[in-house]
Design a protein around this motif. Structure first.
Motif, PDB file in Angstrom:
ATOM      1  N   HIS B 303       0.801  -1.024  -0.071  1.00  0.00           N
ATOM      2  CA  HIS B 303       0.010  -0.013  -0.103  1.00  0.00           C
ATOM      3  C   HIS B 303       0.928   1.354   0.084  1.00  0.00           C
ATOM      4  N   SER B 304       0.184   2.354   0.049  1.00  0.00           N
ATOM      5  CA  SER B 304       0.728   3.681  -0.256  1.00  0.00           C
ATOM      6  C   SER B 304       1.934   3.861   0.662  1.00  0.00           C
ATOM      7  N   LEU B 323       0.839   0.010  -9.048  1.00  0.00           N
ATOM      8  CA  LEU B 323      -0.469  -0.344  -9.194  1.00  0.00           C
ATOM      9  C   LEU B 323      -1.148   0.776  -8.329  1.00  0.00           C
ATOM     10  N   TYR B 325      -2.456   1.287  -5.904  1.00  0.00           N
ATOM     11  CA  TYR B 325      -2.185   1.349  -4.536  1.00  0.00           C
ATOM     12  C   TYR B 325      -1.549   2.777  -4.174  1.00  0.00           C
ATOM     13  N   GLU B 327      -1.737   5.479  -4.736  1.00  0.00           N
ATOM     14  CA  GLU B 327      -3.030   6.561  -4.417  1.00  0.00           C
ATOM     15  C   GLU B 327      -2.032   8.141  -4.735  1.00  0.00           C
ATOM     16  N   SER B 329      -1.465  10.285  -2.662  1.00  0.00           N
ATOM     17  CA  SER B 329      -0.327  10.819  -1.650  1.00  0.00           C
ATOM     18  C   SER B 329       0.906  10.098  -2.189  1.00  0.00           C
ATOM     19  N   PRO B 348      -4.845  -0.452 -12.456  1.00  0.00           N
ATOM     20  CA  PRO B 348      -5.802  -0.526 -11.519  1.00  0.00           C
ATOM     21  C   PRO B 348      -5.920  -2.102 -10.739  1.00  0.00           C
ATOM     22  N   SER B 349      -5.902  -1.767  -9.240  1.00  0.00           N
ATOM     23  CA  SER B 349      -5.730  -2.862  -8.538  1.00  0.00           C
ATOM     24  C   SER B 349      -7.018  -3.648  -8.600  1.00  0.00           C
ATOM     25  N   PRO B 356     -14.464   2.757  -5.886  1.00  0.00           N
ATOM     26  CA  PRO B 356     -13.133   2.907  -5.787  1.00  0.00           C
ATOM     27  C   PRO B 356     -12.638   2.204  -4.569  1.00  0.00           C
ATOM     28  N   ASN B 357     -11.499   1.517  -4.718  1.00  0.00           N
ATOM     29  CA  ASN B 357     -10.860   0.746  -3.274  1.00  0.00           C
ATOM     30  C   ASN B 357      -9.378   1.714  -3.139  1.00  0.00           C
ATOM     31  N   VAL B 358      -9.337   2.806  -3.735  1.00  0.00           N
ATOM     32  CA  VAL B 358      -8.010   3.440  -3.379  1.00  0.00           C
ATOM     33  C   VAL B 358      -8.347   4.922  -3.694  1.00  0.00           C
ATOM     34  N   SER B 359      -7.672   5.678  -3.154  1.00  0.00           N
ATOM     35  CA  SER B 359      -7.856   6.982  -3.375  1.00  0.00           C
ATOM     36  C   SER B 359      -6.614   7.665  -4.240  1.00  0.00           C
TER      37      SER B 359
END
Lengths: 231, 585
Positions: B303-304, B323, B325, B327, B329, B348-349, B356-359
């Motif tokens: 993740h991010s 991916l 993930y 985001e 940030s 895209p994950s 949406p599952n991520v920002s």
């Protein structure tokens, strides 16, 4: 079909000289501006509706017909319109609860290579640990669970196999969601981690040994702990 | 009075001069100067690139260029990557190998993309070319590890074996043992696409250990993390490394061994692989991060926060695949750490998820465009976009050569203004004067094609889906884009008129693909009849196009220029229109 008269250009076709190769019907009302430089200049000069209208005039009412149809009608006969409309309501997505095969409503969209899609499909078998265990004996298989935090719109997914203790899991979740919550304080004791177990009950995480936890957890939820002075 | 020739170099001198000209385009230009240059050039051409294996026949190539050492062939159209081209369409390499086996005994290199390669072809390669050095099979299929065993055993001087993204029937990991002990010539080995079955790891280790020139090694998923340290210690000279599974049981020594192994690789510039990443092991990479120019994390489900930590250690990064993930940030962090970034691909994950599952939004791409002045190539999957963001990106990055944006839900409008994204993409083509490749998405009208036709003068490849209102859109592109070579369109309201009006344009392009559009069978027939240097293929798996009225739209249309006429290996679901108006099958 009416007369198929056309001109044969003698020069090698180049992008600049395509006048002679207009294979559209060349009746008397055929405007010259479909044939080459003129059309390009026209398009380039102005983006107003003027050129668009003249194009429509040239090709008659059939253009009007096309414009009123929705996109999906293009892929079939007019009387298949209703079927396509229904199909379109289901988006290009799966039904989340279902961890069965992905249902691709539209072939090849989004444009992701097949082998990448296979990896996604493996990664998104959500939470049903029983099925996962039956499917394979490879202990390295990922276990993805959804994680929701109160007040945050995004539902994330984490592979809990990547963590080996409650502490590492919690730390990672804090970092992940901290930005979304924009917590003024980072006092994480105000949130507690809960999980949905195999029996369908929501329990507070941390009571059972880690190995039992990862066998049982279906979903995670981070909720706010109600501050009470006397607890 | 006899005119003296301006020059009278002997042929050998000209040949020597020509040997400095490597690019195919330049060589083609050289060969058109005069007849004698044509002759000299064709005898000394060593490298041939054929962008469409059906544009010319093997015999024709051999006749013109008798002394070729290196050949590159491409088969299926690009949309085959997304399952739009039915299995069995074509792209078979065997006929080429058969002809070349006789004509080019000294062939050294074969590079194939999107072709069907059989074990028989591989065996023939291994048998026929005594000095064979390089085999690259990019997105190919149809062969098994048996064929690879033949290559390993038969090619004594093999330097490169690269199976990137190919589909291989993984029958046995033991094919690696077929490399003889005397084989020490390997420079590049990419087996990342092989299935998760056992790879004969000991054979791999021995092979790596005896090839001192090995610079590029990409392992497959079956190789777990604890084995990587050994491999790296055997090959510290690696420049490009693809890990296998970046996971293993948590053990105390693994991290320290791995860190030490990476530290010993002083030349390592490129990393990939990273399936199933355990974040705890990422710090092992820190010793090499400062030198990394290319990083492919596009299978890594980290993740991010973890991505940010890693990426902030890589100030020299030029190429990142990741991916979503990462985001917004993470992209912000990327923009501030990696000022040399030239290429970014965000995959895209959860491409089929509803929510949406991520920002990750347009803001991430805007940050990168602002912070990375050298950015040239972008592939970005996201769920929302605005015209304003695209205009900003275009203004920040006038050097874009490739821009591919995929907004996951088709026909998505600017989410702030609810307008089509015509203006945004228009800004891209207007500001990025060197744009060679463009993929569109979102809600788009004919207007975006007006912009493209007007401004995108260097555009060579355009991909369009679910866009436009009428034939005028297609007409703008065909009449305006002077450099257009490949055009691929799906699910757009484009019919006969634009194609027929621009029929000559199609001969200046490599190919045109149109599926789920409104091109009628009659128009296809006419095109095939009148344009003798185009192959017009109609693809329909459900029923023959001639069983319906001619005004019915065809399911899929693939038009490409060719000097060898209609091909003879068409499957039952492909029809081509020839000069006499008959439909070949």
């Amino acid at each position: 079909m009416p007369n198929m008269e056309f001109e044969l250009g003698l020069a090698l076709p180049t992008p600049n000289i395509i006048k002679g190769f207009d294979l559209n019907n060349l009746g008397l009302d055929q405007p010259k501006d479909m044939g080459g430089l003129e059309a390009r200049n026209k398009a380039a000069r102005c983006f107003s509706d003027k050129s668009k209208r003249s194009f429509e005039q040239a090709f008659g009412n059939s253009e009007e017909e096309y414009k009123t149809k929705t996109l999906l009608l293009w892929s079939g006969q007019p009387n298949e319109e209703d079927d396509h409309k229904d199909q379109k309501k289901r988006t290009f997505s799966t039904i989340d609860e279902n961890d069965a095969e992905e249902v691709d409503q539209v072939v090849g969209w989004p444009p992701i290579k097949t082998w990448r899609k296979k990896i996604f499909q493996q990664q998104h078998r959500v939470g049903r640990i029983g099925n996962n265990r039956v499917a394979d004996t490879d202990s390295g298989r990922s276990i993805y669970v959804k994680v929701k935090m109160e007040g945050v719109a995004i539902t994330r997914k984490v592979d809990i196999r990547l963590y080996h203790s409650y502490q590492t899991l919690t730390n990672s979740l804090i970092t992940l969601f901290a930005r979304d919550k924009k917590c003024a304080d980072d006092d994480y004791t105000r949130y507690i981690l809960t999980y949905l177990d195999k029996e369908g009950d929501w329990l507070i995480a941390g009571d059972i040994p880690w190995q039992s936890f990862i066998r049982s957890v279906q979903r995670l939820k981070i909720i706010q702990k109600i501050c009470t002075f006397w607890s | 009075m006899q005119k003296k020739r301006a020059y009278s170099f002997p042929d050998e001198v000209l040949e020597h001069v020509f040997s400095f000209i490597q690019s195919g385009k330049d060589r083609n230009a050289v060969s058109m100067v005069c007849k004698s240059w044509y002759e000299i050039e064709r005898w000394c051409r060593r490298k041939v690139f054929i962008g469409n294996c059906y544009a010319v026949s093997p015999k024709m190539v051999i006749k013109r260029f008798p002394e070729v050492r290196s050949i590159e062939l491409k088969g299926k159209p690009h949309f085959a990557d997304f399952n739009l081209v039915p299995d069995g369409w074509g792209g078979y390499v065997l006929p080429w190998i058969v002809e070349m086996a006789g004509a080019y005994p000294w062939l050294e290199e074969i590079r194939l993309k999107r072709m069907v390669v059989t074990d028989e072809s591989l065996e023939l390669i291994a048998k026929s070319f005594k000095n064979f050095k390089v085999l690259v099979l990019f997105s190919c299929e149809g062969f098994s590890t048996d064929g690879l065993a033949a290559i390993a055993a038969g090619c004594k001087n093999l330097r490169e074996l690269d199976l990137r993204e190919s589909e291989v029937d993984d029958l046995s990991g033991h094919w690696l043992t077929h490399f003889p002990e005397t084989c020490t010539s390997l420079v590049s080995l990419n087996i990342s696409c092989l299935g998760s079955d056992e790879v004969s790891f000991s054979a791999l280790e021995r092979l790596v250990g005896r090839c001192p020139n090995l610079r590029s090694l990409r392992l497959n998923r079956a190789v777990s993390l604890d084995k990587i340290a050994n491999i790296l210690c055997l090959a510290p000279q690696l420049v490009d490394f693809g890990t296998g599974n970046y996971t293993t049981e948590l053990q105390p020594d693994v991290l320290s061994n791995l860190t030490a192994a990476f530290s010993s690789c002083k030349e390592l510039k490129s990393l990939s692989g990273f399936w199933d990443v355990v974040p705890a092991y990422l710090p092992a990479l820190y010793p090499v991060c400062s030198r990394l120019t290319s990083l492919n994390l596009s299978y890594a489900t980290i993740h991010s926060p973890e991505i940010i930590k890693l990426v902030s250690h890589c100030p020299s990064l030029q190429r990142l695949l990741v991916l979503d993930y990462i985001e917004d940030s993470g992209l912000e962090a990327l923009a501030s750490s990696c000022k040399d970034l030239q290429e970014l691909r965000v995959f895209p994950s959860d491409p089929f998820g509803v929510e949406p599952n991520v920002s990750l939004t347009e803001k991430g791409l805007v940050s990168v465009s602002l912070g990375c002045p050298k950015l040239q190539s972008v592939l970005y999957f996201c769920r929302q976009m605005t015209n304003a963001a695209l205009v900003t990106i275009a203004q920040n990055c006038p050097n874009f050569t490739r821009f591919r944006l995929c907004i996951i839900e088709p026909k998505t409008a600017d989410y702030l203004t609810r307008e089509p994204l015509d203006v945004g993409f228009g800004a891209i083509v207007e500001h990025c004067k060197d744009l060679r490749r463009l993929s569109l998405s979102g809600l788009l009208t004919d207007r975006v094609f007006e912009y493209i036709g007007t401004y995108a003068k260097k555009l060579e490849m355009l991909s369009v889906a679910f866009a436009g209102d009428s034939d005028l859109g297609l007409h703008h592109v065909l009449s305006g884009c002077e450099s257009l070579r490949k055009l691929e369109i799906r699910d757009c309201p484009f019919g006969d008129k634009a194609i027929l009006a621009n029929a000559a344009k199609l001969e200046t392009m490599r190919s045109l693909w149109m599926s789920s559009c409104t091109v009628s069978f009659g128009a296809c027939k006419l095109l095939g009849q009148k344009m003798h240097r185009l192959n017009v293929e109609v693809i329909d798996e459900t029923e023959p196009p001639c069983s319906r009225p001619e005004s019915c739209p065809v399911d899929k249309l693939y038009v490409y220029r060719s000097i060898s006429g209609p091909r003879s290996d068409m499957p039952p679901f492909v029809w081509t229109m020839d000069e006499e108006g008959t439909i070949l099958h």
